[in-house]
Scaffold this active site. Structure first.
Site, PDB file in Angstrom:
ATOM      1  N   GLU A   1      31.160  36.147 -22.059  1.00 29.63           N
ATOM      2  CA  GLU A   1      30.624  34.799 -22.242  1.00 29.63           C
ATOM      3  C   GLU A   1      31.748  33.792 -22.385  1.00 29.63           C
ATOM      4  OE1 GLU A   1      29.145  31.332 -24.733  1.00 29.63           O
ATOM      5  OE2 GLU A   1      30.803  32.740 -25.030  1.00 29.63           O
TER       6      GLU A   1
ATOM      7  N   HIS B   1      25.959  36.875 -27.061  1.00 29.87           N
ATOM      8  CA  HIS B   1      27.161  37.423 -26.439  1.00 29.87           C
ATOM      9  C   HIS B   1      27.948  38.216 -27.480  1.00 29.87           C
ATOM     10  CE1 HIS B   1      30.607  34.828 -27.795  1.00 29.87           C
ATOM     11  NE2 HIS B   1      29.699  33.866 -27.878  1.00 29.87           N
TER      12      HIS B   1
ATOM     13  N   ASP C   1      11.162  40.638 -43.541  1.00 29.26           N
ATOM     14  CA  ASP C   1      12.419  40.051 -43.964  1.00 29.26           C
ATOM     15  C   ASP C   1      13.546  40.916 -43.413  1.00 29.26           C
ATOM     16  OD1 ASP C   1      13.980  38.243 -45.952  1.00 29.26           O
ATOM     17  OD2 ASP C   1      14.667  40.275 -46.400  1.00 29.26           O
TER      18      ASP C   1
ATOM     19  N   ASP D   1      23.875  32.173 -30.709  1.00 28.52           N
ATOM     20  CA  ASP D   1      25.326  32.086 -30.573  1.00 28.52           C
ATOM     21  C   ASP D   1      25.856  31.243 -31.728  1.00 28.52           C
ATOM     22  OD1 ASP D   1      27.935  31.930 -29.760  1.00 28.52           O
ATOM     23  OD2 ASP D   1      27.524  31.109 -27.774  1.00 28.52           O
TER      24      ASP D   1
END
Length: 435
Positions: free
Chosen positions: A167, A121, A39, A196
């Protein structure tokens, strides 16, 4: 996640900020195997987000490419990884007149010819701290990497983690990384996992519809939690998995939504507010630590660890029917030299099939000018199409069958196209191999 239309940033980078990281616990002496993913503590992930927020606040309110907040963010992540026993590399590139950085971290051990990557990113837009976009993915990937260290995981595959720069300017950092990998190194990439925006305040649970093995790994995890998922479409091709996919690397990932509106059906199955964006603060100054849904961040962080533990164990052979593709456009010069487009086939065993399917999409105003070949990794050429002065139709959109059973499956395959007559022009739009 980068927007559909891109903004330019100031050309000159500001002075580098001081290192904000604190040392992680000492690494144990010898790796041991771990049966299941741990976890991932939500508190740890949120602590990283707090640090990223503090960095932005101390550096003009953002962590954008070319700004001091971005470099300070890189320094924070790097210090954590260095203390945890990773081999880290800063890869520099230039965009908009400013120096950018990719941070690459390799965990010792594992098969160097089977590399599993996970990345996100690290830069924000100039308008805010970028805590959901994309501190959320960056913090969860960092904490997963630190969990690998705490467990002293000894995976079968080699593990590599990455944090990409610029990015928001058009996937600049990840494109630079992929484009500067030797063909032999690309062929070693067994998969790339991208994260992302995974803590959107009005979240959905979206899974990338790309590599079937990676996709099913995430779907199985969420099925175990009785949480329905949907295929990610809003940001398809707009994040750092795109350069890897174009190079033929199997990709996958998770997403909780950006500026699109949550439907009533989605609110019914996921909760939250119908008729409202998944993230109302997308690319805005309000994308702060207050812009995070803890439940979504917690679930997705655990899903990342599950995928890293699962996909790095053993040699995962893609199922029959797996597609390896390249959708990057390649111009075909009029009556000029031949051009090629590459696809990296990975994760296969033995030779290519005797009925290898080669899907070709070439846009051209006179298809009769074109000669098309498939090149095997060893350079052997298989003719797909000859030129013909009587073939005056547009475009070559076809699927060819090739007996490639004498060729090793893994490696860099190429589509070679030559225009052998004057006046008409075109380009390779995309092509694919189905194994």
């Amino acid at each position: 996640m980068r927007p559909a239309r891109l903004r330019s940033l100031p050309a000159a980078a500001l002075a580098v900020a001081a290192l904000l990281a604190t040392a992680a616990p000492a690494v144990q002496a010898a790796p041991v195997a771990a049966a299941a993913a741990p976890d991932i503590p939500l508190a740890n992930v949120k602590a990283h987000l707090t640090q990223l927020q503090s960095i932005a606040t101390a550096n003009g309110g953002n962590r954008a490419h070319g700004r001091t907040g971005y470099k300070a963010s890189v320094d924070y992540v790097k210090a954590k990884l260095d203390a945890a026993g990773y081999t880290t590399t800063l890869q520099q590139f230039t965009s908009g007149g400013a120096t950018g950085y990719n941070l690459i971290a390799d965990w010792p051990g594992g098969d160097p010819n089977q590399v599993l990557m996970a990345g996100s990113h690290l830069d924000s837009v100039t308008s805010g701290a970028g805590i959901n976009d994309n501190g959320s993915g960056s913090a969860a990937v960092l904490e997963t990497a630190l969990a690998v260290s705490r467990a002293q995981l000894a995976p079968d595959k080699h593990l590599r983690f990455a944090w990409w720069g610029a990015e928001e300017l058009g996937l600049v950092g990840s494109k630079y990384y992929v484009n500067n990998l030797a063909t032999t190194e690309r062929a070693k990439l067994a998969g790339y996992l991208n994260f992302d925006m995974i803590g959107s305040p009005n979240p959905g649970y979206f899974v990338y519809d790309d590599d079937p093995v990676i996709e099913q790994t995430f779907k199985d995890y969420y099925a175990g939690l009785s949480i329905p998922t949907e295929i990610e479409t809003e940001g398809d091709g707009r994040s750092d998995h795109a350069p890897f996919k174009s190079a033929g690397v199997p990709v996958g990932g998770l997403f909780t939504g950006a500026s699109n509106t949550k439907s009533s059906a989605q609110a019914q199955k996921w909760g939250g507010t119908a008729g409202q964006s998944f993230d109302r603060c997308y690319h805005s100054s309000c994308d702060t630590t207050a812009n995070i849904n803890d439940t979504a961040l917690d679930r997705n962080s655990d899903a990342i660890a599950h995928a890293v533990w699962t996909l790095s164990a053993g040699t995962t052979t893609p199922p029959t029917g797996t597609v390896f593709s390249n959708a990057a456009d390649v111009a075909v010069p009029d009556n000029g030299a031949a051009v090629t487009s590459s696809v990296a086939v990975t994760g296969r065993t033995g030779n290519a099939p005797s009925a290898l399917k080669v899907g070709v999409d070439i846009k051209h105003t006179y298809r009769g000018d074109l000669v098309v070949d498939l090149l095997a990794p060893d350079g052997t050429a298989y003719r797909l199409k000859n030129s013909s002065s009587s073939d005056s139709a547009d475009n070559v959109i076809a699927t060819y069958t090739v007996n490639a059973s004498s060729e090793v499956a893994n490696g860099s395959w190429k589509l070679r196209v030559q225009d052998v007559a004057a006046q008409d022009t075109g380009y390779i739009d995309s092509w694919q191999l189905t194994f």
